[in-house]
Scaffold this active site. Structure first.
Site, PDB file in Angstrom:
ATOM      1  N   GLU A  46      -8.608 -17.566  49.766  1.00 29.00           N
ATOM      2  CA  GLU A  46      -7.554 -16.980  50.607  1.00 29.00           C
ATOM      3  C   GLU A  46      -7.232 -15.612  50.131  1.00 29.00           C
ATOM      4  O   GLU A  46      -6.901 -15.241  49.019  1.00 29.00           O
ATOM      5  CB  GLU A  46      -6.143 -17.564  50.318  1.00 29.00           C
TER       6      GLU A  46
ATOM      7  N   HIS B 111      -0.360 -22.242  57.303  1.00 30.18           N
ATOM      8  CA  HIS B 111       1.287 -22.572  56.796  1.00 30.18           C
ATOM      9  C   HIS B 111       2.063 -21.106  56.698  1.00 30.18           C
ATOM     10  O   HIS B 111       3.430 -21.432  56.114  1.00 30.18           O
ATOM     11  CB  HIS B 111       1.354 -23.514  55.780  1.00 30.18           C
ATOM     12  N   ASP B 112       1.431 -20.129  56.607  1.00 28.17           N
ATOM     13  CA  ASP B 112       2.301 -18.815  56.109  1.00 28.17           C
ATOM     14  C   ASP B 112       2.580 -17.940  57.440  1.00 28.17           C
ATOM     15  O   ASP B 112       3.275 -16.852  57.344  1.00 28.17           O
ATOM     16  CB  ASP B 112       1.449 -17.956  55.185  1.00 28.17           C
TER      17      ASP B 112
ATOM     18  N   ASP C 131      -6.110 -27.748  47.425  1.00 27.51           N
ATOM     19  CA  ASP C 131      -5.989 -26.436  47.040  1.00 27.51           C
ATOM     20  C   ASP C 131      -5.753 -26.045  45.552  1.00 27.51           C
ATOM     21  O   ASP C 131      -5.390 -26.926  44.708  1.00 27.51           O
ATOM     22  CB  ASP C 131      -4.280 -26.185  47.652  1.00 27.51           C
TER      23      ASP C 131
ATOM     24  N   ASP D 227      -5.919 -20.293  46.242  1.00 23.95           N
ATOM     25  CA  ASP D 227      -4.464 -19.484  46.663  1.00 23.95           C
ATOM     26  C   ASP D 227      -4.775 -18.017  46.132  1.00 23.95           C
ATOM     27  O   ASP D 227      -5.004 -17.978  44.924  1.00 23.95           O
ATOM     28  CB  ASP D 227      -3.601 -20.225  45.864  1.00 23.95           C
TER      29      ASP D 227
HETATM   30  C1  GLC Z   1      -0.425 -18.177  49.206  1.00 29.55           C
HETATM   31  C2  GLC Z   1       0.275 -19.385  50.023  1.00 29.55           C
HETATM   32  C3  GLC Z   1       1.601 -19.462  50.402  1.00 29.55           C
HETATM   33  C4  GLC Z   1       2.314 -19.260  48.985  1.00 29.55           C
HETATM   34  C5  GLC Z   1       1.580 -17.951  48.082  1.00 29.55           C
HETATM   35  C6  GLC Z   1       2.146 -18.217  46.761  1.00 29.55           C
HETATM   36  O1  GLC Z   1      -0.256 -17.140  49.898  1.00 29.55           O
HETATM   37  O2  GLC Z   1      -0.588 -19.583  51.264  1.00 29.55           O
HETATM   38  O3  GLC Z   1       2.200 -20.359  50.874  1.00 29.55           O
HETATM   39  O4  GLC Z   1       3.524 -19.042  49.000  1.00 29.55           O
HETATM   40  O5  GLC Z   1       0.365 -17.949  48.178  1.00 29.55           O
HETATM   41  O6  GLC Z   1       1.688 -19.067  46.028  1.00 29.55           O
END
Ligand code: GLC
Length: 540
Positions: A269, A330-331, A104, A206
């Site tokens: 992402e 995970h979100d 990541d 991210d």
């Molecule tokens: C992304 C991650 C998430 C995190 C956010 C801030 O959306 O997947 O888990 O809290 O970024 O870094």
């Protein structure tokens, strides 16, 4: 010519990606939190499942305010997870078992404990001041503008020492880097090269669509659709804080760094509507290889809606842009919680038969449930800082359930988050013994996909989306597979005109109908999906 190019498909076009949330995968050192040694220990399980690549959520040094998405040193593994040597061992062991490793990359923000920010905060004259986004307050002394944090409240944090505000799209302890500053870009590219040179196979980046913010700091427009139940930050539309046109130039640079190393993968992402999402393939495909397609994470589980979103996505893809599908992460709430354990099997079949690279979220292959976490055990800052705890993400991050021993074989001690109540029955070891389990369905689907050019490369065409039934055809080089999903809880039968449906059932989601002949009539049990290999002469 076409054939030649397609058989040359890159590993990530043929492969299945498996996301690991390292805190919750396997704990080897007995502190209740998963670690890299735990991932190494479980690699044989992943190789056996048949996935091709693992993506690890962040394992770098971090105060863990946002569980690793707040990094204080990009080039060190957090002691909670292990050491740099453990990471090297992991990459080596994974490669030895035919698995790629994706890390990541969190370039949008650092932790406020990162030395870059400590310097930046030291004063207006500090050489790193401009590495972050500092602004004077509004004339009334308040925040510079109306930008909101995704995690609640204003996105501006006041710093009394310098009488300025810094911008944070997430927690105040996650200040955003200033991607308009070339030194920041160079510093992150250096981080990328550091890991790529150690042999990792790519990055999942991210919040990549957040990197560039408006240079005029204009107020975001008020969101007229904002209402009760919406997360607080949806009160404004993020027009000036995300998806800015200049972001594509930055991503093309990241892509060039990736391309300095052979065969590496760049995933972004991106939570955007499909027409905006596909822009992230970049001009002439100079952007990310895979802009994560999250459409299935929130799609109503209904044939018409699914058919529409698949068709819209297929139609929006740029020439040469390779599709991908994500069913969990995970979100977002677990798929088994969202559509129920029986339909989750159809989720698996859909994910693994659509055109493009699938990403599986750890535990979904055993039907891991969304877990209701008691208030006193909540960890996620989204749950603990926003009044509506329901927005919290702990429930989809619970420990992997390996077996029926204490703590589900995840750890020797009480895990950091509670297990799902059903862990004694729902665990990988039990499911391996049960040839009809969802685990075996995932395994069979992955196996079929791996060896089947129709699934790997074939075109996609919906043939029916009505009521509870979704039927589509994948076709490659004269071979066709029909996928039929019954998204309802009643049995369904379909009669086809003579000569149109003839073939052999290859796989049923209930794993007990293989090799049935199909001729003219299709019978589906409640919540059943089937894959049928069509005869050459069938005219569906
Ligand atoms: C992304 C991650 C998430 C995190 C956010 C801030 O959306 O997947 O888990 O809290 O970024 O870094």
């Amino acid at each position: 010519m076409k054939l030649e190019r397609q058989t040359d498909a890159r590993w990530w076009q043929r492969g299945v990606i498996y996301q690991i949330y390292p805190r919750s995968f396997h704990d080897m050192n007995g502190d209740g939190v998963g670690d890299l040694a735990g991932v190494i220990h479980r690699l044989p399980y992943l190789a056996e499942l048949g996935v091709d690549a693992i993506w690890l959520s962040p394992v770098f040094r971090s105060p863990m305010a946002d569980f690793g998405y707040d990094i204080s040193d990009y080039k060190t593994i957090d002691p909670l997870f292990g050491t740099l040597e453990d990471c090297d061992r992991l990459v080596e062991a994974a490669h030895a078992q035919g698995l790629k490793v994706i890390l990541d990359l969190v370039p949008n923000h650092t932790s406020d404990q990162h030395p870059w920010f400590t310097e930046s905060r030291a004063g207006r004259a500090n050489p790193k001041r401009d590495w972050y986004i500092w602004r004077d307050g509004a004339p009334d002394g308040g925040a510079p503008n109306n930008w909101l944090s995704d995690f609640g409240g204003s996105a501006w944090q006041y710093d009394p020492a310098s009488d300025q505000y810094y911008y944070h799209a997430f927690l105040a302890s996650q200040p955003d880097l200033n991607w308009r500053n070339p030194e920041v870009r160079a510093a992150i590219y250096d981080v990328m090269r550091f890991w790529l040179a150690r042999g990792i196979d790519g990055f999942r980046v991210d919040v990549i669509w957040h990197l560039i913010k408006d240079d005029q700091f204009r107020d975001n427009p008020v969101n007229p659709a904002f209402g009760a139940g919406s997360p607080p930050h949806n009160a404004v539309i993020p027009l000036y804080t995300a998806d800015r046109p200049e972001v594509h130039e930055v991503i093309a640079e990241m892509r060039s760094v990736i391309d300095e190393f052979a065969g590496r993968l760049l995933i972004g992402e991106i939570y955007l509507p499909i027409e905006k999402l596909v822009a992230y393939y970049g001009r002439d495909l100079s952007g990310v290889h895979l802009p994560f397609n999250f459409a299935l994470l929130s799609a109503p589980w209904e044939a018409g809606s699914l058919a529409k979103l698949i068709a819209d996505y297929e139609a929006a893809l740029p020439t040469g842009g390779w599709p991908n599908w994500v069913l969990g992460n995970h979100d977002r709430p677990r798929i088994a919680g969202r559509i129920g354990p029986r339909q989750a099997r159809l989720g698996a079949m859909l994910l693994l038969t659509l055109r493009g690279t699938p990403t599986i979220y750890y535990g979904d292959e055993i039907g891991l449930q969304q877990v209701a976490i008691p208030l006193e055990r909540l960890h996620d800052p989204v749950a603990t800082s926003v009044p509506d705890h329901a927005l919290g993400r702990d429930g989809c991050r619970t420990p992997m359930q390996w077996d029926g021993s204490a703590y589900a074989g995840f750890s020797a001690v009480e895990p950091w988050l509670p297990l799902s109540d059903d862990w004694r029955e729902r665990n990988a070891a039990e499911q391996k013994h049960d040839q009809r389990s969802i685990y075996w369905l995932y395994r069979r689907l992955i196996e079929l996909r791996r060896s089947n050019q129709v699934l790997l490369q074939g075109s996609y065409r919906t043939i029916l989306a009505r009521g509870d039934l979704l039927l589509f055809i994948r076709e490659y080089s004269g071979h066709r597979l029909l996928v039929a999903l019954n998204l309802g809880n009643d049995p369904a039968s379909l009669n086809f005109e003579e000569g149109t449906l003839r073939g052999r059932l290859v796989l049923s989601s209930s794993l007990d109908r293989e090799d049935e002949d199909v001729d003219g009539r299709l019978d589906l049990r409640d919540a059943e999906g089937v894959i049928i290999s069509l005869s050459q002469d069938a005219e569906v």
